[in-house]
Design an enzyme around this catalytic site. Structure first.
Site, PDB file in Angstrom:
ATOM      1  N   CYS A   1      40.218   7.484  19.831  1.00  0.00           N
ATOM      2  CA  CYS A   1      40.197   7.256  21.278  1.00  0.00           C
ATOM      3  C   CYS A   1      39.217   8.207  21.980  1.00  0.00           C
ATOM      4  O   CYS A   1      38.021   8.048  21.847  1.00  0.00           O
ATOM      5  CB  CYS A   1      41.611   7.358  21.850  1.00  0.00           C
ATOM      6  SG  CYS A   1      41.785   6.534  23.441  1.00  0.00           S
TER       7      CYS A   1
ATOM      8  N   GLY B   1      43.058  11.501  24.268  1.00  0.00           N
ATOM      9  CA  GLY B   1      43.221  12.332  25.456  1.00  0.00           C
ATOM     10  C   GLY B   1      42.839  11.565  26.705  1.00  0.00           C
ATOM     11  O   GLY B   1      42.302  10.458  26.633  1.00  0.00           O
TER      12      GLY B   1
ATOM     13  N   TYR C   1      37.365   4.237  29.250  1.00  0.00           N
ATOM     14  CA  TYR C   1      35.923   4.403  29.027  1.00  0.00           C
ATOM     15  C   TYR C   1      35.546   3.800  27.681  1.00  0.00           C
ATOM     16  O   TYR C   1      36.397   3.611  26.803  1.00  0.00           O
ATOM     17  CB  TYR C   1      35.533   5.882  29.085  1.00  0.00           C
ATOM     18  CG  TYR C   1      35.664   6.468  30.470  1.00  0.00           C
ATOM     19  CD1 TYR C   1      34.552   6.590  31.299  1.00  0.00           C
ATOM     20  CD2 TYR C   1      36.898   6.879  30.964  1.00  0.00           C
ATOM     21  CE1 TYR C   1      34.665   7.111  32.580  1.00  0.00           C
ATOM     22  CE2 TYR C   1      37.033   7.395  32.240  1.00  0.00           C
ATOM     23  CZ  TYR C   1      35.917   7.512  33.047  1.00  0.00           C
ATOM     24  OH  TYR C   1      36.040   8.013  34.315  1.00  0.00           O
TER      25      TYR C   1
ATOM     26  N   HIS D   1      44.283   3.073  18.479  1.00  0.00           N
ATOM     27  CA  HIS D   1      45.248   4.037  17.942  1.00  0.00           C
ATOM     28  C   HIS D   1      45.833   3.556  16.611  1.00  0.00           C
ATOM     29  O   HIS D   1      46.772   2.758  16.598  1.00  0.00           O
ATOM     30  CB  HIS D   1      46.382   4.264  18.949  1.00  0.00           C
ATOM     31  CG  HIS D   1      45.971   5.044  20.145  1.00  0.00           C
ATOM     32  ND1 HIS D   1      46.070   6.420  20.208  1.00  0.00           N
ATOM     33  CD2 HIS D   1      45.419   4.658  21.322  1.00  0.00           C
ATOM     34  CE1 HIS D   1      45.621   6.838  21.379  1.00  0.00           C
ATOM     35  NE2 HIS D   1      45.213   5.794  22.069  1.00  0.00           N
TER      36      HIS D   1
ATOM     37  N   GLU E   1      47.714   5.183  14.698  1.00  0.00           N
ATOM     38  CA  GLU E   1      49.101   5.670  14.573  1.00  0.00           C
ATOM     39  C   GLU E   1      50.058   4.823  15.409  1.00  0.00           C
ATOM     40  O   GLU E   1      51.278   5.036  15.360  1.00  0.00           O
ATOM     41  CB  GLU E   1      49.174   7.136  14.994  1.00  0.00           C
ATOM     42  CG  GLU E   1      49.290   7.399  16.482  1.00  0.00           C
ATOM     43  CD  GLU E   1      48.023   7.131  17.273  1.00  0.00           C
ATOM     44  OE1 GLU E   1      48.083   7.120  18.513  1.00  0.00           O
ATOM     45  OE2 GLU E   1      46.960   6.919  16.656  1.00  0.00           O
TER      46      GLU E   1
END
Length: 357
Positions: A246, A219, A291, A331, A333
């Site tokens: 993430c 997000g 971040y 990630h 995916e």
């Protein structure tokens, strides 16, 4: 028609306008991926940002129906060196320009994207505005300096209502902080019975769904701006196996007592090397975050660092010492990017099965 990008430090880039004619402002970031522009501009993690793509030619294979990572792209602008006018690919259904116009996203091409990228690398991410040539530079700079970046990006991109993607396997609750479609696809491929819930769903509501496992999605924005997610995770730790990706990784860290901080210019690209500490194995990963979890803060928690970035040593993976919970900053995916870390979904399924025993 010309258009200008004005940055908060007073730097101005003038190029050719494409996409929507609307003027928009946002945090200017860059992505180093050579391909995957459709997945990048539809990734909810870029909500309210102006994305610069460092690869010089963008849009050459067009836009197709299958490669979107969300229904409605949430970026505030796209900057490229050259936008292809006549895409050529058997899957192409429309041009990049057509897509941006349809989604009210302004584009800028023809500027020195290398200079812009070096500026961001030197000074960090900057606020900027894509605007017409008539805009007064001094007024826009003053406006940008006073402008506070939005802190409600997760609420903007998260699903408003829960929904089911039925399967015959383990029931996984996917908490949508701005989830990419790729995460849902990987769970579906493993025959999971997936319930997608909004970011502010409580731990009690999730437990009533009788999940076998919980997926914390990616997000946008600063993880400390999502206190609902932190509280929810604290209420679920130790009760259901958990896997964070993430932003989900950062929220798991915060819920466990660690702290996060903003990176100078973030990690955004599809070739970031990550080292697994237990084996020394290196995976090339897709990343998109501004971040990071602070390494020192992890020492005061029940978390253990499992992966680190080869480039800058930042924390890329965590696991809980007491509960079935782990997370990664990158990630697995992909979408776009390499699938070196896709096996983490299988590890999550194995954790669920072990917990059932």
């Amino acid at each position: 028609m010309k258009r200008q990008l004005i940055l908060e430090d007073g730097t101005v880039f003038i190029g050719k306008a494409f996409g929507s004619e609307i003027e928009k402002e946002g945090e200017v970031v860059f992505n180093t991926g050579m391909t995957g522009y459709q997945e990048i501009l539809s990734d909810p993690s870029y909500c309210a940002q102006i994305v610069t793509l460092t690869y010089p030619l963008i849009g050459n294979y067009g836009i197709n129906r299958d490669d979107f990572e969300s229904v409605n792209p949430a970026i505030n602008g796209l900057i490229v060196k050259e936008a292809a006018v006549n895409p050529s690919n058997w899957r192409s259904e429309e041009s990049l320009d057509t897509l941006l116009k349809a989604n009210d996203i302004p584009g800028l091409e023809g500027i020195d994207t290398r200079k812009l990228t070096r500026l961001i690398r030197q000074f960090g991410t900057l606020k900027g505005k894509l605007c017409s040539m008539e805009a007064n530079v001094d007024e826009v700079v003053s406006e940008l300096k006073e402008k506070t970046l939005p802190r409600n990006q997760v609420a903007t991109v998260s699903t408003k209502d829960s929904y089911l993607s039925p399967g015959r396997g383990h029931r996984v609750v996917l908490v949508d902080f701005g989830a990419k479609s790729g995460i849902l696809r990987d769970l579906i491929e493993r025959n999971c019975d997936v319930v997608v819930v909004p970011y502010n769903t409580s731990a009690e509501e999730i437990l009533r769904l009788k999940p076998d496992g919980i997926m914390l999605s990616n997000g946008p924005g600063d993880p400390v701006d999502v206190p609902e997610g932190i509280e929810m995770i604290q209420g679920l730790l130790g009760k259901v196996p958990m896997f964070g990706i993430c932003l989900g990784h950062q929220l798991l860290a915060l819920a466990s007592g660690a702290t996060t901080s903003k990176l100078k210019f973030g990690h955004r690209g599809s070739n970031h090397p990550v080292k697994e500490l237990a084996t020394g194995k290196i995976a090339i990963t897709s990343q998109n975050h501004g971040y990071t979890v602070e390494e020192e803060s992890v020492k005061n928690t029940r978390l253990e660092i499992t992966h680190v970035s080869v480039n800058d040593g930042t924390v890329e993976g965590l696991k809980h010492k007491d509960y079935p919970a782990f997370s990664v900053q990158y990630h697995p995916e992909a979408s776009p990017g390499p699938e070196d870390a896709n096996e983490l979904f299988d590890q999550f399924i194995a954790m669920i099965e072990q917990n059932k025993k």
